[in-house]
Every structure is written in C-alpha cells, then in structure tokens.
Design an enzyme around this catalytic site. Structure first.
Site, mmCIF file in Angstrom:
data_model
loop_
_atom_site.group_PDB
_atom_site.id
_atom_site.type_symbol
_atom_site.label_atom_id
_atom_site.label_comp_id
_atom_site.label_asym_id
_atom_site.label_seq_id
_atom_site.Cartn_x
_atom_site.Cartn_y
_atom_site.Cartn_z
ATOM 1 N N HIS A 121 0.819 -1.211 0.000
ATOM 2 C CA HIS A 121 0.000 0.000 0.000
ATOM 3 C C HIS A 121 0.856 1.266 0.000
ATOM 4 O O HIS A 121 0.379 2.355 -0.344
ATOM 5 C CB HIS A 121 -0.908 -0.023 1.234
ATOM 6 C CG HIS A 121 -2.181 0.739 1.088
ATOM 7 N ND1 HIS A 121 -2.278 1.905 0.375
ATOM 8 C CD2 HIS A 121 -3.424 0.512 1.598
ATOM 9 C CE1 HIS A 121 -3.520 2.366 0.449
ATOM 10 N NE2 HIS A 121 -4.230 1.524 1.168
ATOM 11 N N ASP A 175 -10.202 -3.841 -18.245
ATOM 12 C CA ASP A 175 -10.613 -4.716 -19.352
ATOM 13 C C ASP A 175 -9.353 -5.301 -19.994
ATOM 14 O O ASP A 175 -8.514 -4.569 -20.514
ATOM 15 C CB ASP A 175 -11.406 -3.906 -20.380
ATOM 16 C CG ASP A 175 -11.878 -4.732 -21.569
ATOM 17 O OD1 ASP A 175 -11.587 -5.939 -21.618
ATOM 18 O OD2 ASP A 175 -12.526 -4.152 -22.463
#
Length: 429
Positions: free
Chosen positions: A161, A369
């Site tokens: 993170h 995608d």
C-alpha cells in the site's frame, strides 16, 4: 465445497524494455504511513480471452515500462528515510487454474456465513506476502491469474500500500488491460511524484501515525453482506423517479452505522458518542496532478450520540453523515484551527464506539478490461489480525447484483455477529 486451485511456480515479470529514469523516488508522508501494509483486490471476468495468463503477463511487463517504480524495491537512506529504489527487479506473477466454474466460486463466497469463510476461498486466488517479511526485499506487487472451467478468470492482485492507493492501483491495472489489448500506450500518463501530494495537514498525519501504534483488534468476524438496490432506493427516496439528494454512499453508510450501533450498544451507553470514519480521496483538495498514483487519501469522521444513531430515523443518520462530508474541505484550509488532539481521538476510539468505512465505488477497478470486457465483480479480502478498527469495505462493484451494494465486513466480534446480521435483515422487510 472443495475448491482445488493448481498454481504454477511464481515467475518474475520485469519491464519489457530497458528503462532509463531516476533511480530513487521518495515517498510522501502519506505513503510512509502505509508501508508495508498489504492491500488486495480481485477482479472477476466472465468472458474468456485467448490465453489469459500469458496475455495479462505480457500487458503487465509492458505496463512496468511506464510504471517503472513498481518494478523496484523499498529501501532506506542513511537518514532512515524510506524510498523506492527503481532497481527493475520486477514483480511476482503466478498462473493458476481451478476445478470449478467461476459461478460456483461466487456462490461459495456469497453463501455467508458458512463453514468456509470467504477469505479462505479468496486467499487461494491471490499471492500473499509472508507474515515474517518486512517489506524491504519483497516485490511491490504480486499478481495471480486463475482460470476456471467455464472460461472465465479472476485476476488477484496484492500490493504494498505504500506505493499506491486504490485509485492508483486501479489506474495501473487499467493500463495493464490497455496494453494487453495491444493499445500502443496507456491512456493516462502516470505520475509517481507530485509536490502537491505532500501537502497533508500535520494533524491528519499525526493521527495516522498514532493509528499504527494501536493494538490490533482480535476476533473480528468476517461477514459478507448484500444491501439490495430496493432498500437503497427506498432510503434515497427516489422510488417515484425523482432525483434524490441522498447518495448511494450516504444510504449504505447510514444503514451500516445504525445497525452496528444497535448491535454493540449497551443500555447505559446511549449518551456516549459513536463515530463513523470514512476514507476520502484527497486529490481534488491537494491539487494532485492527473495520473498521480501514490497515496492521496485521508479519513474524515461523523460523530453523534449512540442513542441518536441507534434509535433515530435513518434519514437523520444520513444527515449526520452528509454534514460531516460538507466539512471535508476544511481539513485542507491552512487557516483552519485544527487541533491535533481532536484528530488523535480518531484512533483513540474503541471497539464499542467506532466504525471505519471505506467505499470502493468509482475507484476504477470496475473499468479494467483485458480484452473480453470490463470486470463483472470487484472483491477483496483481508486478514483481520492487522485491523486496528472495526471495518467495512462497501460498494464493491458487481454487475449481476443490478445496483446492490456488496459489503465485506470485519466490524463485530462473534458475540455481536448474529445481532448485527439480524439488524441488517430488518431493513429488508
């Protein structure tokens, strides 16, 4: 249900071509707070693509040319300051296959509570850091692509993170998808260092540093909750077709806050304060550049009496949350009188009077995608031994739920789990 996931040996994916750039990239104050906290996201794709693992691995390698710091490692200079050493050592990649159709895996995750918690299932679909690691020598990103018998696949990503928040990771994965689809370059030019992102109020940074000193909360129960679209529409008051001023986040946050307060509040605590903390994308407040993918989030809080939240009308709870949201810009007003002591109370809250809510709505994960269409579902998992506040991850996108809000909850102990679940259920009737 016995899910068998067969994994290949991990391989190292490096930038697809040499990168001549700055070797050393400093971390912002907010980045340092999150080092080396692991974060995880899983993206489900229903429609097959040709050789998903190889296609995505190729896109990943090409994306690392543009996002070259991700192929580096954390390091510390002589003054003890943490930075990213752009060594080009690469990231970890695993190809896997499962013995079930993806819909069977989804059903297993959704049927909660069950004998097999969702995290146990999702852990098989990700590569995870060793509990003994300190983050200095580990790759900054681990990726697993799991293919299912139906042709669908899930991409599980675990990352440090400290180099990216959720918005930044979604941006990176969109770039991987664009390059996997053979676009010449990512549509967004990445920015890893931005002076504007350094401008965080000292009181907020002090509160975050205080948070990492808090002891983890033990025995928080994992629950997967679906808040149906019909309930959200009812709370928002838009059933007659008129636009509502109540957002989806406000409606979901109010339900979770009220139900949890009812479940954990004792009879003599109705006048005690209860606090809802929620994460905020600070990019527009700091003036961060487009394409910045480092950490740029803060946390804000709504406060009310426990009895007011537990017993009041749900729209009154929405009002408390909305007023708190309206005060967010004041955090970044240099002339505002922000008492550090007040912000430190952020992390002095205990199990009985606090809830942290992070929303993944509109982060961008739902737009990734790899060639067969955008992700049909966004998921996450966590290991609750490192949670320092009761937590709900809300608004996890899922196309098939038609607007419903999926929530991953680690916000109650086993003692309160049934009561919390029952309180949620009362809203459905």
């Amino acid at each position: 249900m016995s899910i068998v996931v067969s994994k290949s040996l991990p391989v190292v994916v490096r930038p697809s071509e040499p990168v001549t750039t700055a070797r050393k990239i400093m971390l912002s104050p907010m980045d340092k707070v999150y080092c080396p906290v692991p974060a995880r996201v899983l993206l489900a794709f229903e429609h097959p693509i040709d050789e998903p693992a190889e296609t995505i691995k190729r896109g990943l390698s090409q994306a690392l040319v543009h996002y070259y710091p991700i192929a580096g490692r954390l390091a510390t200079d002589d003054d003890g300051d943490i930075y990213i050493d752009c060594t080009g050592e690469g990231v970890t990649f695993v190809s896997a296959s499962a013995n079930y159709a993806m819909k069977d895996i989804m059903s297993s995750i959704d049927q909660q509570p069950s004998d097999v918690p969702a995290t146990a299932v999702l852990l098989e679909l990700t590569v995870n850091y060793s509990a003994e690691g300190d983050g200095r020598t580990d790759p900054l990103l681990l990726m697993q692509v799991t293919m299912f018998s139906c042709g669908g696949f899930i991409v599980g990503v675990t990352w440090n993170h400290g180099f990216a928040d959720g918005f930044g990771m979604a941006q990176f994965l969109q770039a991987v998808g664009e390059l996997a689809r053979q676009l010449p370059t990512p549509s967004v030019v990445p920015v890893r260092w931005d002076e504007s992102a350094q401008v965080m109020p000292p009181s907020l940074l002090a509160a975050y540093h205080q948070s990492v000193r808090c002891l983890p909360l033990p025995n928080l129960v994992e629950q997967n909750i679906t808040i149906p679209w019909s309930l959200i529409k009812h709370i928002r008051g838009d059933t007659d077709g008129k636009p509502s001023s109540c957002t989806m986040f406000e409606a979901v946050a109010a339900v979770l806050w009220q139900c949890r307060t009812r479940a954990v509040m004792s009879d003599d605590r109705s006048n005690a304060p209860t606090m809802l903390y929620f994460t905020v994308n600070a990019r527009k407040y700091t003036g961060a550049k487009d394409g910045y993918y480092g950490n740029c989030t803060t946390t804000h809080k709504a406060v009310a009496k426990s009895g007011t939240v537990a017993n009041g009308d749900i729209m009154d709870v929405v009002g408390v949350i909305r007023r708190a949201k309206e005060q967010i810009p004041e955090q970044f007003n240099k002339d505002a009188d922000m008492a550090i002591g007040d912000q430190l109370s952020h992390w002095q809250a205990g199990y009985g009077n606090a809830l942290l809510l992070t929303s993944w709505r509109n982060l961008g994960f739902e737009d990734v995608d790899f060639g067969g269409g955008k992700s049909s579902r966004v998921m996450s998992h966590m290991l609750n031994f490192n949670l320092r506040m009761p937590l709900c991850v809300a608004c996890l996108p899922c196309k098939r739920e038609q607007g419903a809000c999926n929530v991953l909850s680690f916000c109650v102990t086993d003692h309160h789990a049934h009561a919390f679940f029952q309180q949620i259920a009362t809203f459905f009737t």
